[in-house]
Design a protein around this motif. Structure first.
Motif, PDB file in Angstrom:
ATOM      1  N   ALA A  52      -8.382  11.099 -39.662  1.00 51.35           N
ATOM      2  CA  ALA A  52      -6.951  11.111 -39.959  1.00 51.35           C
ATOM      3  C   ALA A  52      -6.727  10.088 -41.069  1.00 51.35           C
ATOM      4  CB  ALA A  52      -6.139  10.743 -38.722  1.00 51.35           C
ATOM      5  N   ASP A  53      -6.170  10.534 -42.172  1.00 50.78           N
ATOM      6  CA  ASP A  53      -6.015   9.722 -43.381  1.00 50.78           C
ATOM      7  C   ASP A  53      -4.534   9.428 -43.598  1.00 50.78           C
ATOM      8  OD1 ASP A  53      -5.727   8.831 -46.036  1.00 50.78           O
ATOM      9  OD2 ASP A  53      -7.491   9.942 -46.695  1.00 50.78           O
ATOM     10  N   GLY A  54      -4.183   8.145 -43.533  1.00 49.86           N
ATOM     11  CA  GLY A  54      -2.820   7.723 -43.795  1.00 49.86           C
ATOM     12  C   GLY A  54      -2.761   6.923 -45.070  1.00 49.86           C
ATOM     13  N   VAL A  59      -7.207   6.170 -40.007  1.00 46.41           N
ATOM     14  CA  VAL A  59      -6.527   5.711 -38.799  1.00 46.41           C
ATOM     15  C   VAL A  59      -6.952   6.509 -37.564  1.00 46.41           C
ATOM     16  CG1 VAL A  59      -4.547   4.833 -40.087  1.00 46.41           C
ATOM     17  CG2 VAL A  59      -4.512   7.181 -39.203  1.00 46.41           C
ATOM     18  N   GLY A  60      -7.858   7.465 -37.742  1.00 48.90           N
ATOM     19  CA  GLY A  60      -8.360   8.230 -36.610  1.00 48.90           C
ATOM     20  C   GLY A  60      -9.656   8.908 -36.998  1.00 48.90           C
ATOM     21  N   PRO A  80      -4.945   1.795 -32.616  1.00 49.27           N
ATOM     22  CA  PRO A  80      -3.901   1.502 -31.620  1.00 49.27           C
ATOM     23  C   PRO A  80      -2.484   1.531 -32.183  1.00 49.27           C
ATOM     24  CG  PRO A  80      -5.753   0.005 -31.357  1.00 49.27           C
ATOM     25  CD  PRO A  80      -6.027   0.791 -32.607  1.00 49.27           C
ATOM     26  N   ASP A  81      -2.292   1.174 -33.461  1.00 47.47           N
ATOM     27  CA  ASP A  81      -0.953   1.161 -34.046  1.00 47.47           C
ATOM     28  C   ASP A  81      -0.452   2.554 -34.417  1.00 47.47           C
ATOM     29  OD1 ASP A  81      -0.984  -1.576 -33.825  1.00 47.47           O
ATOM     30  OD2 ASP A  81      -1.518  -1.936 -35.928  1.00 47.47           O
ATOM     31  N   HIS A  82      -1.313   3.555 -34.311  1.00 44.67           N
ATOM     32  CA  HIS A  82      -0.926   4.910 -34.719  1.00 44.67           C
ATOM     33  C   HIS A  82      -1.027   5.909 -33.572  1.00 44.67           C
ATOM     34  CE1 HIS A  82      -0.651   4.098 -39.105  1.00 44.67           C
ATOM     35  NE2 HIS A  82      -1.535   3.150 -38.810  1.00 44.67           N
ATOM     36  N   GLN A  83      -1.111   5.430 -32.351  1.00 44.71           N
ATOM     37  CA  GLN A  83      -1.195   6.328 -31.212  1.00 44.71           C
ATOM     38  C   GLN A  83       0.186   6.851 -30.825  1.00 44.71           C
ATOM     39  OE1 GLN A  83      -3.425   4.331 -28.115  1.00 44.71           O
ATOM     40  NE2 GLN A  83      -5.265   4.156 -29.373  1.00 44.71           N
ATOM     41  N   ARG A  84       0.176   7.922 -30.009  1.00 43.69           N
ATOM     42  CA  ARG A  84       1.398   8.580 -29.538  1.00 43.69           C
ATOM     43  C   ARG A  84       2.210   9.191 -30.691  1.00 43.69           C
ATOM     44  NH1 ARG A  84       1.938   7.381 -24.217  1.00 43.69           N
ATOM     45  NH2 ARG A  84       0.870   5.500 -23.480  1.00 43.69           N
ATOM     46  N   ARG A  85       1.505   9.636 -31.729  1.00 41.06           N
ATOM     47  CA  ARG A  85       2.165  10.303 -32.854  1.00 41.06           C
ATOM     48  C   ARG A  85       1.587  11.694 -33.099  1.00 41.06           C
ATOM     49  NH1 ARG A  85       2.450   5.433 -37.422  1.00 41.06           N
ATOM     50  NH2 ARG A  85       3.335   3.828 -36.057  1.00 41.06           N
ATOM     51  N   GLY A  86       0.751  12.163 -32.185  1.00 38.80           N
ATOM     52  CA  GLY A  86       0.150  13.477 -32.338  1.00 38.80           C
ATOM     53  C   GLY A  86      -1.138  13.489 -33.140  1.00 38.80           C
ATOM     54  N   ILE A  87      -1.573  12.308 -33.601  1.00 36.29           N
ATOM     55  CA  ILE A  87      -2.788  12.249 -34.426  1.00 36.29           C
ATOM     56  C   ILE A  87      -4.013  12.591 -33.588  1.00 36.29           C
ATOM     57  CG2 ILE A  87      -4.262  10.720 -35.799  1.00 36.29           C
ATOM     58  CD1 ILE A  87      -1.707   9.144 -36.514  1.00 36.29           C
ATOM     59  N   GLY A  88      -4.087  12.018 -32.388  1.00 33.75           N
ATOM     60  CA  GLY A  88      -5.240  12.272 -31.530  1.00 33.75           C
ATOM     61  C   GLY A  88      -5.363  13.740 -31.172  1.00 33.75           C
ATOM     62  N   ALA A  89      -4.236  14.381 -30.862  1.00 37.43           N
ATOM     63  CA  ALA A  89      -4.270  15.800 -30.509  1.00 37.43           C
ATOM     64  C   ALA A  89      -4.734  16.647 -31.695  1.00 37.43           C
ATOM     65  CB  ALA A  89      -2.887  16.253 -30.048  1.00 37.43           C
ATOM     66  N   ALA A  90      -4.264  16.314 -32.894  1.00 33.36           N
ATOM     67  CA  ALA A  90      -4.659  17.078 -34.084  1.00 33.36           C
ATOM     68  C   ALA A  90      -6.147  16.888 -34.389  1.00 33.36           C
ATOM     69  CB  ALA A  90      -3.816  16.648 -35.280  1.00 33.36           C
ATOM     70  N   LEU A  91      -6.642  15.673 -34.233  1.00 29.50           N
ATOM     71  CA  LEU A  91      -8.062  15.411 -34.457  1.00 29.50           C
ATOM     72  C   LEU A  91      -8.923  16.175 -33.450  1.00 29.50           C
ATOM     73  CD1 LEU A  91      -8.177  11.577 -35.197  1.00 29.50           C
ATOM     74  CD2 LEU A  91      -9.098  13.366 -36.681  1.00 29.50           C
ATOM     75  N   LEU A  92      -8.514  16.120 -32.180  1.00 26.73           N
ATOM     76  CA  LEU A  92      -9.301  16.814 -31.160  1.00 26.73           C
ATOM     77  C   LEU A  92      -9.287  18.320 -31.388  1.00 26.73           C
ATOM     78  CD1 LEU A  92     -11.031  16.451 -28.643  1.00 26.73           C
ATOM     79  CD2 LEU A  92      -8.956  16.688 -27.257  1.00 26.73           C
ATOM     80  N   ASP A  93      -8.153  18.866 -31.824  1.00 30.23           N
ATOM     81  CA  ASP A  93      -8.093  20.301 -32.129  1.00 30.23           C
ATOM     82  C   ASP A  93      -9.090  20.654 -33.225  1.00 30.23           C
ATOM     83  OD1 ASP A  93      -6.150  20.766 -30.244  1.00 30.23           O
ATOM     84  OD2 ASP A  93      -4.480  20.801 -31.675  1.00 30.23           O
ATOM     85  N   ALA A  94      -9.186  19.800 -34.251  1.00 29.41           N
ATOM     86  CA  ALA A  94     -10.122  20.068 -35.343  1.00 29.41           C
ATOM     87  C   ALA A  94     -11.557  20.027 -34.856  1.00 29.41           C
ATOM     88  CB  ALA A  94      -9.910  19.060 -36.478  1.00 29.41           C
ATOM     89  N   ALA A  95     -11.862  19.019 -34.028  1.00 34.41           N
ATOM     90  CA  ALA A  95     -13.229  18.882 -33.516  1.00 34.41           C
ATOM     91  C   ALA A  95     -13.588  20.010 -32.566  1.00 34.41           C
ATOM     92  CB  ALA A  95     -13.387  17.527 -32.822  1.00 34.41           C
TER      93      ALA A  95
END
Length: 277
Positions: A52-54, A59-60, A80-95
């Motif tokens: 995840a590129d900010g 950042v992920g 940790p400063d970028h959690q709960r913004r949907g980044i983790g879900a989007a990364l996991l979907d890609a993987a």
């Protein structure tokens, strides 16, 4: 914020991010191992490596691999400063998308509530795991016969055991793992198996029956550096053969984390690799 394929020049930033997200302080050697492993997977599985590129900052990260028809998640973290913004879900979907067509899935998971929720929603069954750790009581080590040092000539045996125990090989990863660990093999009329032993403990172990697995674990513990702490991780409740050896060797048993599996029963006798499944 965008989810994009990982590049080699992202690896150092991804290593620092995972250490921060996991709350660990890696040694220089551990940092080199993590970065080397990720560069290896960028070569073997570029389609499974995402960041995840900010605004130019990583950042992920999510790193996945495919071996035969088994999908494995090797690394996954969000700053940790970028959690709960949907980044983790989007990364996991890609993987997870990289595993399209795979029949089974496997990952070792830290006890992170958000990540565990995502894994469960993705169809993984969560199996609590245990960890053996401490300094081996060398006086308790038995004489073990039937186990010898392995070479590249034994990798077909390793593949055969892997197919039987977990339904997929580690073939593309053998050279990388052998560069930093020692291979032990046991090939008897009654069964066969192998173990990779690193400086810190057992990297991975698999066998066709528990008796062979116990021989290999005893030999692996004997092969570690005397007086240095060792780890045997990712043990589900099905791996009592390993717990019994660990107790006899003077090791401590603690709760570890989780083994998450999809369309796969806990492989046994098996000690999974955190990075390669």
């Amino acid at each position: 914020m965008r989810i994009r394929p990982m590049r080699p020049d992202d690896v150092d930033a991804a290593e620092r991010l995972t250490a921060l997200a996991y709350g660990v302080e890696r040694t220089d050697a551990a940092r080199r191992r993590w970065s080397g492993r990720t560069l290896h997977l960028l070569t073997t599985d570029p389609g499974g490596c995402w960041v995840a590129d900010g605004d130019g900052t990583v950042v992920g990260v999510a790193v996945a691999l495919r071996r035969d028809l088994l999908w494995v998640l090797s690394a996954y973290a969000v700053h940790p400063d970028h959690q709960r913004r949907g980044i983790g879900a989007a990364l996991l979907d890609a993987a997870v998308g990289y595993g399209a067509g795979c029949l089974r899935g496997l990952l070792t998971a830290r006890p992170d509530p958000q990540a565990l929720r995502r894994y469960r929603r993705a169809g993984f069954t969560l199996h609590p795991t245990m960890r053996l750790s401490g300094v081996v009581d060398r006086s308790a080590l038995p004489a073990v016969d039937g186990v010898r040092g392995g070479t590249a000539a034994d990798l077909d045996l390793v593949d055969s055991v892997d197919r039987r125990v977990r339904g997929a090989t580690h073939r593309p990863d053998h050279a990388f793992v052998l560069a930093s660990s020692r291979l032990l093999v046991c090939d008897l009329l009654t069964g066969s198996g192998y173990a990779f032993v690193a400086d810190w403990g057992v990297e991975r172990l698999a066998a066709t029956n528990r008796a062979v697995a116990q021989r290999l674990l005893w030999a692996a513990l004997a092969a570690t550096t005397p007086g240095s702490p060792v780890d045997v991780r990712n043990l589900t409740s099905d791996q009592e053969w390993a717990v019994d050896v660990g107790f006899a060797a003077g090791l401590r048993l603690d709760h570890d984390a989780y083994l998450a599996l999809r369309h796969l029963r806990p492989p046994t006798p098996y000690v999974p690799s955190t990075a390669f499944g």
